[in-house]
Design an enzyme around this catalytic site. Structure first.
Site, PDB file in Angstrom:
ATOM      1  N   ASP A   1      23.250 -16.949 -44.841  1.00 40.92           N
ATOM      2  CA  ASP A   1      23.033 -17.658 -43.749  1.00 40.92           C
ATOM      3  C   ASP A   1      24.496 -18.548 -43.636  1.00 40.92           C
ATOM      4  OD1 ASP A   1      22.761 -19.841 -42.034  1.00 40.92           O
ATOM      5  OD2 ASP A   1      20.568 -20.452 -43.222  1.00 40.92           O
TER       6      ASP A   1
ATOM      7  N   LYS B   1      26.742 -24.951 -34.493  1.00 36.29           N
ATOM      8  CA  LYS B   1      27.384 -25.846 -35.438  1.00 36.29           C
ATOM      9  C   LYS B   1      28.888 -25.570 -35.473  1.00 36.29           C
ATOM     10  CE  LYS B   1      23.484 -26.968 -37.520  1.00 36.29           C
ATOM     11  NZ  LYS B   1      22.673 -26.018 -38.271  1.00 36.29           N
TER      12      LYS B   1
ATOM     13  N   TRP C   1      17.501 -25.725 -45.892  1.00 30.93           N
ATOM     14  CA  TRP C   1      17.406 -24.318 -44.968  1.00 30.93           C
ATOM     15  C   TRP C   1      16.920 -23.190 -45.945  1.00 30.93           C
ATOM     16  CZ3 TRP C   1      16.963 -25.978 -40.458  1.00 30.93           C
ATOM     17  CH2 TRP C   1      17.554 -26.792 -40.054  1.00 30.93           C
TER      18      TRP C   1
HETATM   19  C1  LIG Z   1      21.109 -25.760 -38.754  1.00 29.79           C
HETATM   20  C2  LIG Z   1      21.042 -24.603 -39.723  1.00 29.79           C
HETATM   21  C3  LIG Z   1      20.008 -23.788 -39.567  1.00 29.79           C
HETATM   22  C4  LIG Z   1      18.888 -23.873 -38.481  1.00 29.79           C
HETATM   23  O1  LIG Z   1      19.447 -23.509 -37.273  1.00 29.79           O
HETATM   24  P1  LIG Z   1      18.364 -23.435 -36.202  1.00 29.79           P
HETATM   25  O2  LIG Z   1      19.472 -22.798 -35.221  1.00 29.79           O
HETATM   26  O3  LIG Z   1      18.317 -24.922 -35.587  1.00 29.79           O
HETATM   27  O4  LIG Z   1      17.271 -22.532 -36.310  1.00 29.79           O
HETATM   28  C5  LIG Z   1      19.736 -22.737 -40.746  1.00 29.79           C
HETATM   29  N1  LIG Z   1      20.748 -22.869 -41.682  1.00 29.79           N
HETATM   30  C6  LIG Z   1      21.635 -23.728 -41.667  1.00 29.79           C
HETATM   31  C7  LIG Z   1      22.626 -23.312 -42.900  1.00 29.79           C
HETATM   32  C8  LIG Z   1      21.885 -24.469 -40.773  1.00 29.79           C
HETATM   33  O5  LIG Z   1      22.909 -25.418 -40.924  1.00 29.79           O
END
Ligand SMILES: *Cc1c(COP(=O)(O)O)cnc(C)c1O
Length: 357
Positions: free
Chosen positions: A169, A193, A102
């Site tokens: 993030d 998540k 990511w």
């Molecule tokens: C799943 C995830 C993403 C991507 O998320 P999307 O909503 O599918 O774009 C980005 N960063 C982390 C840490 C993730 O776990």
């Protein structure tokens, strides 16, 4: 039959009572005799949902004046681009910490938009640890970090001191432990998540960071436009926002981040204790950087994987296979996963060891 123990890495498990309330709102929302899905996002009933969602985010992160909260579409992946587009000056540069897939995607987008410098990386050991003790340059526009590396199963247990705004993030560990939002300049997280269904991404940001890039801005990619529109410049992902609000209410009612932090610590300690004890399994990451959200592990006798898979599936467990980049197994222990589910999994691991070791 619905699997009873959901270890999915994302979209992940949600509290049963939240799913119940969400399904009722799909039929009759707020006693309007209308579905949440068929009313205007500008109705006062939905405005109340947006207001409460934003207020709950602020309360849980402990952020106040000068902060804005948005719920936008496009996933966390769109934030990989929006962050540099809004914060990276055309003459400046951004610092990035590379801790996995990511983070790499975030770096790739930032490079397209401006200058970047990777100031620390754990690529040398296949992202099995979190870099520490790196220096954050004082002339960077911001530093970007990933608090939890969903695929590798590593997590930052302490955040760096920084002379420049920290952009984080938090997609896979948002609201999983007490965190002081004021240590950051911008926090973003896809809902799916640990907060709600796919569709919405939460962004909390300090408004004073905006308007400095010297870039001509496209409206849909401009945080200022979305702030001015109250996160309703265009039609927001109403269902995802509503269910996120219900989950945040559930968190608050049960004791907030202190409560969930304790519960998540208990789950991950139980999980890692079994991974370390069991002769047929081994963890894949540095012990001090283990994630409380995603416990990754592999089998010492991989030829036994089909036997193990049969056993955990029979126990009503779902979503345990590891990411294709790491292999093995990944137990995602998100907020809504009950302690009981972890005990079921560790019991299966013990029974498996008795049978095959
Ligand atoms: C799943 C995830 C993403 C991507 O998320 P999307 O909503 O599918 O774009 C980005 N960063 C982390 C840490 C993730 O776990």
């Amino acid at each position: 039959m619905k699997p009873a123990h959901n270890f999915s890495a994302g979209p992940g498990i949600l509290p049963a009572e939240v799913l119940q309330q969400a399904s009722e709102a799909c039929i009759n929302f707020d006693n309007l005799n209308l579905s949440l899905l068929e009313i205007s996002h500008r109705s006062k009933n939905f405005e109340a949902v947006m207001d409460e969602s934003r207020a709950l985010v602020k309360e849980l992160l402990g952020i106040g004046d000068g902060w804005q909260v948005l719920f936008l579409g496009g996933g966390a992946s769109l934030q990989f681009a929006m962050v540099p587009y809004n914060l990276l000056r055309t003459e400046g540069y951004a610092a990035y910490v590379n801790t996995g897939v990511w983070a790499n995607k975030a770096i790739k987008e930032a490079k397209t938009i401006g200058n970047t410098k990777v100031i620390a990386s754990s690529e040398d050991k296949k992202y099995t640890y979190v870099p520490k003790g790196f220096e954050i340059p004082a002339d960077a526009d911001y530093v970007h970090i990933t608090s939890n590396n969903t695929i590798y199963g590593t997590q930052m247990h302490a955040f760096p001191q920084s002379p420049v705004p920290i952009v984080c993030d938090m997609s896979s560990d948002i609201f999983s432990r007490p965190v002081d939002g004021n240590k950051f300049g911008l926090i973003y997280a896809g809902a799916q998540k640990n907060m709600g269904p796919a569709g919405a991404t939460m962004i909390a940001l300090r408004e004073d960071l905006l308007g400095k890039t010297g870039r001509k801005m496209l409206s849909m990619l401009d945080y200022a436009v979305h702030i001015k529109g109250g996160s309703m410049y265009n039609t927001p992902p109403v269902f995802s926002i509503y269910v996120s609000m219900l989950t945040l209410r559930w968190l608050k009612k049960n004791g907030g981040l202190a409560w969930i932090g304790k519960r998540n610590a208990e789950k991950s300690e139980t999980m890692y204790a079994e991974i370390d004890r069991n002769s047929l399994f081994t963890g894949t990451t540095a012990v001090e950087d283990r994630s409380q959200m995603n416990a990754t592990f592999v089998m010492t006798k991989p030829e036994l994987e089909p036997e193990f898979d049969k056993m955990w599936k029979e126990a009503g467990i779902s979503g345990l296979r590891g990411h294709r980049d790491v292999g093995g197994y990944r137990a995602s222990l998100y907020n809504a996963l009950p302690v009981e589910s972890v005990k079921v999994l560790t019991d299966v691991m013990q029974a498996f060891e008795k049978k095959f070791a």
